[in-house]
Write a protein that holds these residues in place. Structure first.
Motif, PDB file in Angstrom:
ATOM      1  N   MET A   1       0.852  -1.164   0.000  1.00 15.02           N
ATOM      2  CA  MET A   1       0.000   0.000   0.000  1.00 15.02           C
ATOM      3  C   MET A   1       0.899   1.229   0.000  1.00 15.02           C
ATOM      4  SD  MET A   1      -2.993   0.936   2.706  1.00 15.02           S
ATOM      5  CE  MET A   1      -1.877   1.335   4.019  1.00 15.02           C
ATOM      6  N   ASN A   2       0.537   2.200  -0.812  1.00 12.42           N
ATOM      7  CA  ASN A   2       1.344   3.414  -0.890  1.00 12.42           C
ATOM      8  C   ASN A   2       0.412   4.572  -1.204  1.00 12.42           C
ATOM      9  OD1 ASN A   2       3.324   5.308  -1.174  1.00 12.42           O
ATOM     10  ND2 ASN A   2       4.021   4.588  -3.156  1.00 12.42           N
ATOM     11  N   GLY A   3       0.060   5.388  -0.212  1.00 10.76           N
ATOM     12  CA  GLY A   3      -0.824   6.512  -0.453  1.00 10.76           C
ATOM     13  C   GLY A   3      -2.221   6.054  -0.809  1.00 10.76           C
ATOM     14  N   ASN A   4      -2.564   6.096  -2.085  1.00 15.35           N
ATOM     15  CA  ASN A   4      -3.892   5.683  -2.518  1.00 15.35           C
ATOM     16  C   ASN A   4      -3.821   4.512  -3.499  1.00 15.35           C
ATOM     17  OD1 ASN A   4      -2.819   7.009  -4.699  1.00 15.35           O
ATOM     18  ND2 ASN A   4      -4.614   8.264  -5.093  1.00 15.35           N
ATOM     19  N   THR A   5      -2.724   3.757  -3.451  1.00 19.75           N
ATOM     20  CA  THR A   5      -2.534   2.642  -4.373  1.00 19.75           C
ATOM     21  C   THR A   5      -2.255   1.352  -3.602  1.00 19.75           C
ATOM     22  OG1 THR A   5      -1.628   4.140  -6.027  1.00 19.75           O
ATOM     23  CG2 THR A   5      -1.193   1.808  -6.342  1.00 19.75           C
ATOM     24  N   ILE A   6      -2.958   0.293  -3.977  1.00 18.67           N
ATOM     25  CA  ILE A   6      -2.726  -1.034  -3.403  1.00 18.67           C
ATOM     26  C   ILE A   6      -1.889  -1.816  -4.399  1.00 18.67           C
ATOM     27  CG2 ILE A   6      -3.796  -3.207  -2.700  1.00 18.67           C
ATOM     28  CD1 ILE A   6      -6.308  -1.583  -2.010  1.00 18.67           C
ATOM     29  N   ARG A   7      -0.801  -2.400  -3.916  1.00  6.96           N
ATOM     30  CA  ARG A   7       0.053  -3.235  -4.762  1.00  6.96           C
ATOM     31  C   ARG A   7       0.132  -4.629  -4.149  1.00  6.96           C
ATOM     32  NH1 ARG A   7       2.619   1.742  -4.598  1.00  6.96           N
ATOM     33  NH2 ARG A   7       2.763   2.733  -6.628  1.00  6.96           N
ATOM     34  N   LEU A   8      -0.212  -5.634  -4.935  1.00  4.89           N
ATOM     35  CA  LEU A   8      -0.082  -7.027  -4.503  1.00  4.89           C
ATOM     36  C   LEU A   8       0.993  -7.689  -5.339  1.00  4.89           C
ATOM     37  CD1 LEU A   8      -3.823  -8.103  -4.203  1.00  4.89           C
ATOM     38  CD2 LEU A   8      -2.291  -7.389  -2.382  1.00  4.89           C
ATOM     39  N   HIS A   9       1.906  -8.392  -4.666  1.00  2.64           N
ATOM     40  CA  HIS A   9       3.006  -9.064  -5.350  1.00  2.64           C
ATOM     41  C   HIS A   9       3.262 -10.388  -4.649  1.00  2.64           C
ATOM     42  CE1 HIS A   9       6.757  -9.524  -7.574  1.00  2.64           C
ATOM     43  NE2 HIS A   9       7.329  -9.838  -6.432  1.00  2.64           N
ATOM     44  N   ALA A  10       3.131 -11.486  -5.363  1.00  2.00           N
ATOM     45  CA  ALA A  10       3.372 -12.807  -4.788  1.00  2.00           C
ATOM     46  C   ALA A  10       4.862 -12.960  -4.476  1.00  2.00           C
ATOM     47  CB  ALA A  10       2.932 -13.893  -5.758  1.00  2.00           C
TER      48      ALA A  10
ATOM     49  N   ARG B   1       2.357 -14.207 -13.000  1.00  3.66           N
ATOM     50  CA  ARG B   1       2.415 -12.851 -12.430  1.00  3.66           C
ATOM     51  C   ARG B   1       1.515 -11.868 -13.176  1.00  3.66           C
ATOM     52  NH1 ARG B   1       5.325 -12.161  -8.236  1.00  3.66           N
ATOM     53  NH2 ARG B   1       7.000 -13.595  -7.757  1.00  3.66           N
ATOM     54  N   GLU B   2       1.310 -12.075 -14.467  1.00  2.00           N
ATOM     55  CA  GLU B   2       0.393 -11.207 -15.215  1.00  2.00           C
ATOM     56  C   GLU B   2      -1.004 -11.231 -14.598  1.00  2.00           C
ATOM     57  OE1 GLU B   2       0.303 -12.257 -19.354  1.00  2.00           O
ATOM     58  OE2 GLU B   2       2.453 -11.929 -19.600  1.00  2.00           O
ATOM     59  N   LYS B   3      -1.374 -12.361 -14.009  1.00  2.00           N
ATOM     60  CA  LYS B   3      -2.698 -12.504 -13.400  1.00  2.00           C
ATOM     61  C   LYS B   3      -2.682 -12.255 -11.889  1.00  2.00           C
ATOM     62  CE  LYS B   3      -4.568 -13.877 -17.239  1.00  2.00           C
ATOM     63  NZ  LYS B   3      -5.484 -13.032 -17.961  1.00  2.00           N
ATOM     64  N   ALA B   4      -1.607 -12.668 -11.208  1.00  2.38           N
ATOM     65  CA  ALA B   4      -1.577 -12.637  -9.747  1.00  2.38           C
ATOM     66  C   ALA B   4      -1.148 -11.283  -9.181  1.00  2.38           C
ATOM     67  CB  ALA B   4      -0.654 -13.728  -9.217  1.00  2.38           C
ATOM     68  N   ASP B   5      -0.111 -10.694  -9.737  1.00  4.93           N
ATOM     69  CA  ASP B   5       0.369  -9.414  -9.233  1.00  4.93           C
ATOM     70  C   ASP B   5      -0.534  -8.310  -9.770  1.00  4.93           C
ATOM     71  OD1 ASP B   5       2.390 -10.887  -8.128  1.00  4.93           O
ATOM     72  OD2 ASP B   5       3.977 -10.081  -9.392  1.00  4.93           O
TER      73      ASP B   5
ATOM     74  N   ASP C   1      -5.346  -6.012   4.304  1.00  2.88           N
ATOM     75  CA  ASP C   1      -5.020  -7.359   4.776  1.00  2.88           C
ATOM     76  C   ASP C   1      -5.412  -8.352   3.691  1.00  2.88           C
ATOM     77  OD1 ASP C   1      -4.052  -6.824   7.398  1.00  2.88           O
ATOM     78  OD2 ASP C   1      -6.118  -6.504   8.070  1.00  2.88           O
ATOM     79  N   THR C   2      -4.625  -9.403   3.555  1.00  2.00           N
ATOM     80  CA  THR C   2      -4.949 -10.460   2.608  1.00  2.00           C
ATOM     81  C   THR C   2      -5.355 -11.716   3.366  1.00  2.00           C
ATOM     82  OG1 THR C   2      -2.648 -11.201   2.517  1.00  2.00           O
ATOM     83  CG2 THR C   2      -3.336  -9.585   0.877  1.00  2.00           C
TER      84      THR C   2
END
Length: 67
Positions: free
Chosen positions: A1-10, A26-30, A48-49
């Motif tokens: 999470m950064n400011g107003n952006t959620i980033r998910l990275h396996a 990763r094209e689908k998961a991240d 939270d995940t």
């Protein structure tokens, strides 16, 4: 999470040793998603995940809600 952006990275991808497999998964998961449309004064507070998805919490001060 950064400011107003959620980033998910396996952290890892099972079967990642198969050529080009990790890139395809990763094209689908991240993902990266900007959260827009929050009322003025609100911000992303916590993400939270779980096995069912993600839970997003917001917080704010002096938030003006109009009806």
């Amino acid at each position: 999470m950064n400011g107003n952006t959620i980033r998910l990275h396996a952290e890892s991808i099972p079967g990642g040793s198969i050529p080009q497999w990790e890139d395809k998964v990763r094209e689908k998961a991240d993902m990266e998603r900007k959260i827009e449309g929050l009322p003025t004064g609100m911000r992303l507070d916590k993400v939270d995940t779980s096995k069912d998805g993600i839970d997003v919490s917001v917080a704010g001060n002096n938030v003006q809600l109009t009806g």
